[in-house]
Design a protein around this motif. Structure first.
Motif, PDB file in Angstrom:
ATOM      1  N   SER A 259      37.130   3.369 -42.357  1.00 32.04           N
ATOM      2  CA  SER A 259      37.269   4.819 -42.297  1.00 32.04           C
ATOM      3  C   SER A 259      38.594   5.270 -42.890  1.00 32.04           C
ATOM      4  CB  SER A 259      37.177   5.302 -40.843  1.00 32.04           C
ATOM      5  OG  SER A 259      38.276   4.823 -40.093  1.00 32.04           O
ATOM      6  N   VAL A 260      38.670   6.521 -43.323  1.00 33.12           N
ATOM      7  CA  VAL A 260      39.916   7.103 -43.818  1.00 33.12           C
ATOM      8  C   VAL A 260      40.397   8.204 -42.878  1.00 33.12           C
ATOM      9  CG1 VAL A 260      39.422   6.527 -46.217  1.00 33.12           C
ATOM     10  CG2 VAL A 260      38.727   8.752 -45.325  1.00 33.12           C
ATOM     11  N   GLY A 261      39.865   8.205 -41.678  1.00 26.89           N
ATOM     12  CA  GLY A 261      40.285   9.177 -40.670  1.00 26.89           C
ATOM     13  C   GLY A 261      39.421   9.019 -39.439  1.00 26.89           C
ATOM     14  N   GLY A 262      39.942   9.460 -38.321  1.00 30.29           N
ATOM     15  CA  GLY A 262      39.158   9.366 -37.096  1.00 30.29           C
ATOM     16  C   GLY A 262      39.878  10.018 -35.936  1.00 30.29           C
ATOM     17  N   GLY A 263      39.160  10.132 -34.837  1.00 28.26           N
ATOM     18  CA  GLY A 263      39.769  10.728 -33.653  1.00 28.26           C
ATOM     19  C   GLY A 263      38.736  10.966 -32.584  1.00 28.26           C
ATOM     20  N   GLY A 264      39.100  11.829 -31.642  1.00 25.49           N
ATOM     21  CA  GLY A 264      38.178  12.137 -30.567  1.00 25.49           C
ATOM     22  C   GLY A 264      38.885  12.781 -29.397  1.00 25.49           C
ATOM     23  N   ARG A 265      38.122  12.936 -28.317  1.00 24.18           N
ATOM     24  CA  ARG A 265      38.620  13.588 -27.103  1.00 24.18           C
ATOM     25  C   ARG A 265      39.142  12.530 -26.131  1.00 24.18           C
ATOM     26  NH1 ARG A 265      38.821  18.367 -24.630  1.00 24.18           N
ATOM     27  NH2 ARG A 265      37.888  19.458 -26.414  1.00 24.18           N
ATOM     28  N   TYR A 266      40.329  12.801 -25.561  1.00 27.95           N
ATOM     29  CA  TYR A 266      40.947  11.862 -24.615  1.00 27.95           C
ATOM     30  C   TYR A 266      41.488  12.642 -23.417  1.00 27.95           C
ATOM     31  CZ  TYR A 266      45.070  13.250 -27.406  1.00 27.95           C
ATOM     32  OH  TYR A 266      46.037  13.959 -28.079  1.00 27.95           O
ATOM     33  N   ASP A 267      40.596  13.110 -22.572  1.00 29.44           N
ATOM     34  CA  ASP A 267      40.953  14.031 -21.481  1.00 29.44           C
ATOM     35  C   ASP A 267      41.674  13.380 -20.306  1.00 29.44           C
ATOM     36  OD1 ASP A 267      39.826  16.084 -22.902  1.00 29.44           O
ATOM     37  OD2 ASP A 267      37.936  16.098 -21.792  1.00 29.44           O
ATOM     38  N   LYS A 268      41.774  12.055 -20.295  1.00 29.96           N
ATOM     39  CA  LYS A 268      42.364  11.374 -19.133  1.00 29.96           C
ATOM     40  C   LYS A 268      43.775  10.836 -19.394  1.00 29.96           C
ATOM     41  CE  LYS A 268      38.590  11.691 -16.587  1.00 29.96           C
ATOM     42  NZ  LYS A 268      38.554  12.492 -15.350  1.00 29.96           N
ATOM     43  N   MET A 269      44.210  10.824 -20.648  1.00 28.53           N
ATOM     44  CA  MET A 269      45.470  10.128 -20.942  1.00 28.53           C
ATOM     45  C   MET A 269      46.695  10.836 -20.372  1.00 28.53           C
ATOM     46  SD  MET A 269      47.254   8.909 -24.506  1.00 28.53           S
ATOM     47  CE  MET A 269      45.976   7.743 -24.932  1.00 28.53           C
ATOM     48  N   ILE A 270      46.779  12.149 -20.543  1.00 25.18           N
ATOM     49  CA  ILE A 270      47.971  12.857 -20.071  1.00 25.18           C
ATOM     50  C   ILE A 270      48.095  12.741 -18.559  1.00 25.18           C
ATOM     51  CG2 ILE A 270      49.044  15.145 -19.882  1.00 25.18           C
ATOM     52  CD1 ILE A 270      47.866  15.716 -22.684  1.00 25.18           C
ATOM     53  N   GLY A 271      46.963  12.653 -17.871  1.00 20.11           N
ATOM     54  CA  GLY A 271      46.986  12.467 -16.419  1.00 20.11           C
ATOM     55  C   GLY A 271      47.637  11.165 -16.008  1.00 20.11           C
ATOM     56  N   LYS A 272      47.682  10.176 -16.911  1.00 18.20           N
ATOM     57  CA  LYS A 272      48.371   8.912 -16.605  1.00 18.20           C
ATOM     58  C   LYS A 272      49.867   9.140 -16.443  1.00 18.20           C
ATOM     59  CE  LYS A 272      44.673   6.246 -17.483  1.00 18.20           C
ATOM     60  NZ  LYS A 272      44.022   5.336 -16.532  1.00 18.20           N
ATOM     61  N   PHE A 273      50.383  10.205 -17.081  1.00 22.74           N
ATOM     62  CA  PHE A 273      51.808  10.524 -16.990  1.00 22.74           C
ATOM     63  C   PHE A 273      52.100  11.516 -15.871  1.00 22.74           C
ATOM     64  CE2 PHE A 273      51.179   9.171 -21.370  1.00 22.74           C
ATOM     65  CZ  PHE A 273      52.302   8.410 -21.639  1.00 22.74           C
ATOM     66  N   THR A 274      51.202  12.489 -15.695  1.00 26.94           N
ATOM     67  CA  THR A 274      51.502  13.603 -14.789  1.00 26.94           C
ATOM     68  C   THR A 274      50.725  13.568 -13.480  1.00 26.94           C
ATOM     69  OG1 THR A 274      49.754  14.997 -15.747  1.00 26.94           O
ATOM     70  CG2 THR A 274      51.922  15.075 -16.794  1.00 26.94           C
ATOM     71  N   GLY A 275      49.642  12.794 -13.445  1.00 27.06           N
ATOM     72  CA  GLY A 275      48.782  12.801 -12.273  1.00 27.06           C
ATOM     73  C   GLY A 275      47.742  13.911 -12.306  1.00 27.06           C
ATOM     74  N   ILE A 276      47.790  14.751 -13.330  1.00 23.83           N
ATOM     75  CA  ILE A 276      46.836  15.855 -13.486  1.00 23.83           C
ATOM     76  C   ILE A 276      46.210  15.742 -14.870  1.00 23.83           C
ATOM     77  CG2 ILE A 276      46.518  18.353 -13.503  1.00 23.83           C
ATOM     78  CD1 ILE A 276      49.075  18.577 -11.823  1.00 23.83           C
ATOM     79  N   ASP A 277      44.888  15.580 -14.914  1.00 18.37           N
ATOM     80  CA  ASP A 277      44.212  15.454 -16.202  1.00 18.37           C
ATOM     81  C   ASP A 277      44.316  16.746 -17.001  1.00 18.37           C
ATOM     82  OD1 ASP A 277      43.465  12.858 -15.721  1.00 18.37           O
ATOM     83  OD2 ASP A 277      41.491  13.372 -14.923  1.00 18.37           O
ATOM     84  N   THR A 278      44.529  16.589 -18.325  1.00 17.26           N
ATOM     85  CA  THR A 278      44.640  17.719 -19.239  1.00 17.26           C
ATOM     86  C   THR A 278      43.685  17.501 -20.406  1.00 17.26           C
ATOM     87  OG1 THR A 278      46.970  18.070 -18.689  1.00 17.26           O
ATOM     88  CG2 THR A 278      46.191  18.996 -20.771  1.00 17.26           C
ATOM     89  N   PRO A 279      42.822  18.455 -20.717  1.00 17.84           N
ATOM     90  CA  PRO A 279      41.929  18.298 -21.873  1.00 17.84           C
ATOM     91  C   PRO A 279      42.738  18.046 -23.140  1.00 17.84           C
ATOM     92  CG  PRO A 279      41.316  20.223 -20.586  1.00 17.84           C
ATOM     93  CD  PRO A 279      42.628  19.762 -20.048  1.00 17.84           C
ATOM     94  N   ALA A 280      42.293  17.092 -23.946  1.00 18.88           N
ATOM     95  CA  ALA A 280      43.020  16.751 -25.168  1.00 18.88           C
ATOM     96  C   ALA A 280      42.049  16.205 -26.199  1.00 18.88           C
ATOM     97  CB  ALA A 280      44.105  15.723 -24.868  1.00 18.88           C
ATOM     98  N   CYS A 281      42.251  16.605 -27.450  1.00 19.66           N
ATOM     99  CA  CYS A 281      41.386  16.145 -28.531  1.00 19.66           C
ATOM    100  C   CYS A 281      42.219  16.075 -29.805  1.00 19.66           C
ATOM    101  CB  CYS A 281      40.201  17.096 -28.710  1.00 19.66           C
ATOM    102  SG  CYS A 281      38.861  16.428 -29.716  1.00 19.66           S
ATOM    103  N   GLY A 282      42.022  15.028 -30.609  1.00 22.54           N
ATOM    104  CA  GLY A 282      42.834  14.875 -31.809  1.00 22.54           C
ATOM    105  C   GLY A 282      42.067  14.273 -32.966  1.00 22.54           C
ATOM    106  N   PHE A 283      42.595  14.477 -34.176  1.00 23.02           N
ATOM    107  CA  PHE A 283      42.004  13.939 -35.401  1.00 23.02           C
ATOM    108  C   PHE A 283      43.146  13.414 -36.262  1.00 23.02           C
ATOM    109  CE2 PHE A 283      37.855  14.826 -37.869  1.00 23.02           C
ATOM    110  CZ  PHE A 283      37.928  13.610 -38.517  1.00 23.02           C
ATOM    111  N   SER A 284      43.041  12.160 -36.691  1.00 18.97           N
ATOM    112  CA  SER A 284      44.070  11.545 -37.520  1.00 18.97           C
ATOM    113  C   SER A 284      43.483  11.182 -38.876  1.00 18.97           C
ATOM    114  CB  SER A 284      44.605  10.276 -36.838  1.00 18.97           C
ATOM    115  OG  SER A 284      45.515   9.595 -37.676  1.00 18.97           O
ATOM    116  N   ILE A 285      44.151  11.575 -39.961  1.00 21.01           N
ATOM    117  CA  ILE A 285      43.721  11.119 -41.284  1.00 21.01           C
ATOM    118  C   ILE A 285      44.438   9.808 -41.588  1.00 21.01           C
ATOM    119  CG2 ILE A 285      43.185  13.406 -42.200  1.00 21.01           C
ATOM    120  CD1 ILE A 285      45.868  13.206 -43.759  1.00 21.01           C
TER     121      ILE A 285
END
Length: 422
Positions: free
Chosen positions: A307-333
């Motif tokens: 692939s030359v790019g990819g990404g997706g939704r990762y709604d649980k990662m920020i909660g690993k830092f704060t204890g509160i889940d935050t919706p998150a989605c990203g795309f990387s070329i």
């Protein structure tokens, strides 16, 4: 002993001609993503080792360039495990650092927050075409938006950018981790087996349906489960209608709204975009990062492996830092892969400013040299790029090298008289 002149394995020197293309693409990235409301940020290249090894990065966690403790904290005599020696590492992607950044600065950031981040990352990987151990990543992320508007904006922004730098006819593959899990559950696979099943499924492009069936059987899964599972992939169409057909089949194993959400994303992007690409539902798309929780996507370009790019939704990662889940989605070329393709195709930066080279023969008087520099300054004030350089003995080769860097006009200054060539 002489010093080594070649770069470290998996890293490379960037010559001027490529650097011009890289800077052009970076400027297009900033301009295009800025037009979509993304804010440029920067994070340190060094991250806490605990963050990098938090089981969020999949196989990339095996490829970390780790950094030893320094000073009094480094005690080789008492160290028994690697963790006694290491406290940080070079980042292997930009998503984990972004999650830490947002967790640390959310109070002063807008919500939702649209982030643009470009920077080098490092992986102790096996180098190959378009793959290096140090490479630039370019990520856009939307933090704090749980709706499909985030995915739609990310796909439209990324495909708009690719269109601006000359890409067309490529394919955006899209899937949802919830659909992957729903298909596996519907066919009788236990939740504990998902990771292994998906790792095998991810090989579909390389080993085909029969190869996947063979590996699943070899792993000990019941043949009836395997047949039922692979039959789903054979019958589903690669469009929004295919997603909706799966919604009906998997109503015993997943929330129908999750499938409808993916179908709506495909419909919206197809209706809105003005770029030339195909968006395709691919139920075999897995993506290796364990932090993905929902929509996932990749970009495929004909003739380029991987692939030359990819990404997706990762709604649980920020909660690993704060204890509160935050919706998150990203795309990387895949910045390096895009540059590799452009360089192999002989891409030239469009609309470049006029580039002139003033070549001064060795031994000219100060008066002639000052005349050349003064004239160069006058041309630079008009917005032109002017190189003033001493003339080499092999003038023909010197000019050929400068032409590769985009210099199209030459002016020569001699001891006796001035000569002009184009």
């Amino acid at each position: 002993m002489s010093l080594k002149k070649k770069p470290v394995t998996g890293m490379k020197d960037i010559l001027p001609a490529e650097m011009q293309v890289r800077e052009y693409v970076m400027n297009q990235i900033r301009e295009t993503y800025g037009g979509f409301g993304f804010n440029s940020i920067e994070t340190p290249c060094v991250e806490h080792i605990e963050n990098l090894t938090s089981k969020q990065g999949g196989d990339n966690e095996k490829l970390i360039f780790k950094i030893m403790k320094r000073g009094e904290k480094l005690n080789l005599e008492t160290a028994q495990m690697e963790n006694d020696l290491v406290d940080s590492g070079l980042r292997y992607d930009l998503t984990v650092p972004l999650s830490r950044y947002y967790s640390n600065n959310a109070a002063v950031l807008p919500s939702p927050f649209k982030s643009l981040q470009m920077g080098s990352v490092w992986r102790a990987d096996r180098p190959q075409r378009g793959r290096f151990r140090q490479f630039v990543q370019c990520d856009i992320d939307i933090l704090g938006d749980p709706t499909r508007l985030a995915e739609i904006e990310l796909i439209l922004a990324t495909t708009t950018l690719l269109g601006k730098v000359g890409f067309k006819g490529y394919t955006v593959r899209i899937n949802d981790r919830n659909i992957l899990k729903g298909m596996a559950a519907h066919c009788g696979f236990s939740e504990e087996s998902y990771d292994q099943v998906f790792i095998i499924l991810d090989k579909m492009d390389k080993i085909g349906m029969d190869g996947v069936a063979g590996e699943l059987k070899e792993a000990g899964y019941p043949e009836e489960n395997i047949k039922k599972y692979l039959a789903l992939f054979e019958t589903v169409t690669r469009d929004a209608a295919g997603v909706r057909s799966l919604k009906e089949v998997l109503n015993d194993a997943m929330d129908p709204e999750q499938a409808e959400n993916l179908a709506a994303i495909i419909d919206s992007v197809s209706e809105i975009t003005t770029s030339q690409f195909k968006i395709e539902f691919d139920p075999t798309l897995v993506r290796g990062m364990s932090y993905y929780t929902g929509t996932i996507f990749e970009i495929l370009v004909d003739g380029f492996p991987g692939s030359v790019g990819g990404g997706g939704r990762y709604d649980k990662m920020i909660g690993k830092f704060t204890g509160i889940d935050t919706p998150a989605c990203g795309f990387s070329i895949g910045f390096e892969r895009i540059i590799t393709i452009l360089m192999e195709e002989g891409f030239t930066v469009p609309g470049s400013e006029e580039r002139i080279a003033f070549l001064i023969e060795k031994g000219v008087s100060d008066g002639v040299m000052n005349e050349a520099v003064k004239e160069a300054m006058s041309e630079r004030a008009k917005g032109k790029t002017v190189l003033v350089s001493q003339m080499n003995k092999n003038k023909k080769f010197q000019k050929e090298s400068l032409q590769k860097e985009g210099y199209s006009q030459f002016k020569e200054f001699y001891k006796e008289a001035l000569k002009e060539t184009n």
